[in-house]
Design a protein around this motif. Sequence first.
Motif, PDB file in Angstrom:
ATOM      1  N   UNK A  40      40.826  60.265  25.608  1.00  0.00           N
ATOM      2  CA  UNK A  40      39.152  60.419  25.369  1.00  0.00           C
ATOM      3  C   UNK A  40      38.777  59.608  24.316  1.00  0.00           C
ATOM      4  N   UNK A  41      39.517  59.804  23.228  1.00  0.00           N
ATOM      5  CA  UNK A  41      39.300  59.157  22.098  1.00  0.00           C
ATOM      6  C   UNK A  41      39.212  57.782  22.021  1.00  0.00           C
ATOM      7  N   UNK A  42      40.235  57.137  22.796  1.00  0.00           N
ATOM      8  CA  UNK A  42      40.415  55.677  22.910  1.00  0.00           C
ATOM      9  C   UNK A  42      39.385  55.216  23.815  1.00  0.00           C
ATOM     10  N   UNK A  43      38.934  56.195  25.047  1.00  0.00           N
ATOM     11  CA  UNK A  43      37.728  55.805  25.672  1.00  0.00           C
ATOM     12  C   UNK A  43      36.512  55.654  25.224  1.00  0.00           C
ATOM     13  N   UNK A  44      36.335  56.668  24.352  1.00  0.00           N
ATOM     14  CA  UNK A  44      34.988  56.541  23.538  1.00  0.00           C
ATOM     15  C   UNK A  44      34.902  55.223  22.440  1.00  0.00           C
ATOM     16  N   UNK A  45      36.084  54.990  21.901  1.00  0.00           N
ATOM     17  CA  UNK A  45      36.241  53.865  21.101  1.00  0.00           C
ATOM     18  C   UNK A  45      35.858  52.551  21.830  1.00  0.00           C
ATOM     19  N   UNK A  46      36.344  52.273  23.060  1.00  0.00           N
ATOM     20  CA  UNK A  46      35.950  51.055  23.620  1.00  0.00           C
ATOM     21  C   UNK A  46      34.695  51.001  24.413  1.00  0.00           C
TER      22      UNK A  46
END
Length: 451
Positions: free
Chosen positions: A392-398
């Motif tokens: 989820x963290x990486x998804x929000x970043x991209x």
Amino acid sequence: MKKRQGFSSSIGMVMATAGSAVGVGNIWRFPYILGEYGGAAFLIVYLLMVMLIGIPLMVTEMAIGRRGGEDASKSFKKIAPNTKWYLSGLLGIAAAFIILGYYNVVAGWTLKYIVNAATDVFNSSITPDKTTALFQNFVSAGLEPIVYTFIFMGLTMFIVYNGIEKGIEKASKILLPILAIILVVLAIRSLMLPGASEGLKFLFKPNFSSFFEKKDSILVAMGHAFYSLSLGMGIIITFGSYTPKEENLGKVAIKISVMDTIIAVLAGVVIFPAVFSFGLEPSQGPGLVFISLPNVFGGMYGGRIFGTLFFILLSFAALTSTISLLEVVVSYLIDSKGLKRSSATLISGGLICIICVFSSLSMGSHLENFTIFGKTVFDFLDYITANIFLLVAAFMEVLFIGWFYKKGEFMEEITEFGIDKSNLTNFVYFSVRYVIPVMIVVLFIVNNGLI
Ligand code: PHE
């Protein structure tokens, strides 16, 4: 105002980040999943994943940190004021905190195994049954593994307490080269064993049938690339914030990924020839390092020395990772909460030790039957971080960088204000905008059994 700490040099930055990337994941996890998923076939797909997803995401995280110049959460607040994107950073920080609550336990085991190997516990009378019992009895013993975990956490806290340049950078510059030397020595020893070539064949000759037999191979390769490069947990953002402006982020990310991959492959060169030479099963999962390898050391000439070296290697790899995890939490307490480094280290370290007690006890009769969603504490912490928080963290970043942040500002940061005209930077943007979000959604759905 006091000047914010940072890396003193380009090498320091590369070594500290590579130190974070090179961890138990390279030496323990990579070889055993490679063993389960068809050897070299998995390696090829893994390399593709590192290039398509790992490097672009690493560049993105570094850019967020460097642009924001603060901890993993406040950096978002700086570059996207009055929005909720900082929650992505907060999730990463929470992930780092939780991961330490079980990673440290495994790290503690490596210390015990150094002692075991050095005191000749793995001698020629050792058998697979004995090594299995030894491992089970130790991890479920209650107090002893907790003591080793605390020692490890103490070392981690000591380094982080000393700061970026004098703590993390210095420790990585010392530990990583020693680690590489030990790995090469062990690889040479392993290659000298009779029948070593079988192991090499397994490692380097692609077996696509066992790769495709398993439906989730590609996703496992992608998940491991995330894990191995320490992405999605605020580490690279935090380290990015300590990185000098003149550094070219693309080049740095490539160097780190190459080092990380070489070390993982070398670990395979140490492990598989030995496993084949001693007639052990290559695809036996997590027990490979703590249960199978002691048999190899017991039966090998010079096994006491090589076994000790191996577990020292493993503990160094773990230490360079735990310091990076703790730094994420500490830098948050300093930048966002205004704490001093000393109190930030003591408070976060203390709390993590408490979680470690629970995850260590969940390995044995003490807390084995205490489950959360059907998982022991140890497995639960591993599961929610790897399959939920990180993704989820990486998804929000991209999503943020690819679709909401100004392209011009991002490109400025990764091209050093237009100096770097290579296509790599365009590729990074493309991947961040289209490839990575789609892949993460698929991984999330499959890992959590949603279809
Ligand atoms: N990248 C580390 C490894 O390969 C693992 C790690 C995970 C490090 C999470 C820090 C945080 O073992």
